[in-house]
Design a protein around this motif. Structure first.
Motif, PDB file in Angstrom:
ATOM      1  N   ALA A   1       0.836  -1.200   0.000  1.00  0.00           N
ATOM      2  CA  ALA A   1       0.000   0.000   0.000  1.00  0.00           C
ATOM      3  C   ALA A   1       0.871   1.249   0.000  1.00  0.00           C
ATOM      4  O   ALA A   1       1.907   1.294   0.662  1.00  0.00           O
ATOM      5  CB  ALA A   1      -0.923   0.002   1.218  1.00  0.00           C
ATOM      6  N   LEU A   2       0.424   2.252  -0.746  1.00  0.00           N
ATOM      7  CA  LEU A   2       1.059   3.568  -0.749  1.00  0.00           C
ATOM      8  C   LEU A   2       0.085   4.544  -0.107  1.00  0.00           C
ATOM      9  O   LEU A   2      -1.046   4.698  -0.571  1.00  0.00           O
ATOM     10  CB  LEU A   2       1.369   4.019  -2.174  1.00  0.00           C
ATOM     11  N   SER A   3       0.504   5.190   0.964  1.00  0.00           N
ATOM     12  CA  SER A   3      -0.349   6.177   1.627  1.00  0.00           C
ATOM     13  C   SER A   3       0.104   7.585   1.242  1.00  0.00           C
ATOM     14  O   SER A   3       1.274   7.924   1.349  1.00  0.00           O
ATOM     15  CB  SER A   3      -0.315   6.002   3.148  1.00  0.00           C
ATOM     16  N   LEU A   4      -0.854   8.385   0.755  1.00  0.00           N
ATOM     17  CA  LEU A   4      -0.568   9.740   0.293  1.00  0.00           C
ATOM     18  C   LEU A   4      -1.424  10.733   1.063  1.00  0.00           C
ATOM     19  O   LEU A   4      -2.649  10.574   1.148  1.00  0.00           O
ATOM     20  CB  LEU A   4      -0.866   9.887  -1.198  1.00  0.00           C
ATOM     21  N   PHE A   5      -0.785  11.751   1.584  1.00  0.00           N
ATOM     22  CA  PHE A   5      -1.484  12.814   2.308  1.00  0.00           C
ATOM     23  C   PHE A   5      -1.390  14.082   1.475  1.00  0.00           C
ATOM     24  O   PHE A   5      -0.302  14.567   1.184  1.00  0.00           O
ATOM     25  CB  PHE A   5      -0.852  13.031   3.679  1.00  0.00           C
ATOM     26  N   ILE A   6      -2.546  14.597   1.045  1.00  0.00           N
ATOM     27  CA  ILE A   6      -2.600  15.830   0.261  1.00  0.00           C
ATOM     28  C   ILE A   6      -2.822  16.981   1.240  1.00  0.00           C
ATOM     29  O   ILE A   6      -3.837  17.031   1.931  1.00  0.00           O
ATOM     30  CB  ILE A   6      -3.716  15.793  -0.789  1.00  0.00           C
ATOM     31  N   GLN A   7      -1.869  17.884   1.291  1.00  0.00           N
ATOM     32  CA  GLN A   7      -1.855  18.909   2.340  1.00  0.00           C
ATOM     33  C   GLN A   7      -1.968  20.315   1.750  1.00  0.00           C
ATOM     34  O   GLN A   7      -1.301  20.621   0.763  1.00  0.00           O
ATOM     35  CB  GLN A   7      -0.553  18.787   3.128  1.00  0.00           C
TER      36      GLN A   7
END
Length: 214
Positions: free
Chosen positions: A143-149
């Motif tokens: 899994a790749l976790s991406l946080f858009i900030q």
């Protein structure tokens, strides 16, 4: 300008897992999370519409609410009774779930995720920070976790106010929630600070390509 706050580390992948590619093979998980107003949904929709080669598909969730309109079981959701949902919770069948209010559940079945992965789909999750952490913990390097900030809380406030769709007190609740969610950013594989949407789209695309090709 978009900044990649943390580079992904995709080393030490389990040898039992097939390496996916754009052309096929076993899929991977793409976990997105962001404060409201950060541009997450816009980026996800752009990726899915403009880059079908990525084979990105949302996970089909379960819910205990009744179908609405023309919704069909197994298409928009898997529709369960509250009792059926609770039984699956007891059996540990969910990757993640939430009881929004009494007897109104939403969740993602492990078996459904596995079916989509085996079909070669890269399964997309659009979840809050807690759901993101649970899914990442369950699937690790698959899994790749991406946080858009947003670039700042003040910029986020301006975006929310600019929508003109919410009252001041609702905006304040969202700002408070965003401040809390930002404390989780460093736990994600990749943080993209979105102060230019087009650049954010391209940076997110490159991160996903690197992940699913790696």
């Amino acid at each position: 300008m978009v900044k990649i706050q943390k580079e992904c580390n995709f080393s030490n992948k389990p040898t039992t897992c097939a390496t996916p590619s754009l052309g096929g093979g076993r899929g991977r998980l793409l976990i997105f999370s962001a404060p409201s107003g950060s541009g997450k949904s816009t980026i996800i929709n752009w990726l899915m519409q403009e880059h079908p080669e990525l084979r990105m598909h949302f996970s089909i969730s379960c819910t205990s609410r009744p179908p609405r309109g023309q919704e069909q079981d197994g298409v928009e959701y898997f529709f369960l009774t509250p009792e059926e949902f609770r039984k699956k919770i007891e059996n540990g069948e969910f990757v993640e779930y939430e009881e929004v209010y009494a007897d109104r559940y939403y969740g993602t079945l492990k078996a459904q995720v596995e079916r989509q992965l085996e079909a070669g789909e890269n399964v997309v999750f659009d979840v809050d920070v807690h759901g993101a952490m649970n899914i990442k913990q369950a699937y690790g390097n698959d899994a790749l976790s991406l946080f858009i900030q947003p670039p700042s809380i003040e910029a986020l406030r301006q975006r929310l106010e600019g929508r003109g769709t919410e009252k001041a007190e609702e905006i304040e609740k969202r700002i408070a929630r965003a401040a809390y969610e930002l404390t989780y950013a460093e736990k994600f594989d990749t943080v993209i600070i979105n102060d230019d949407l087009e650049t954010a789209k391209q940076e997110t695309l490159q991160q996903i390509l690197r992940f699913i090709e790696g």
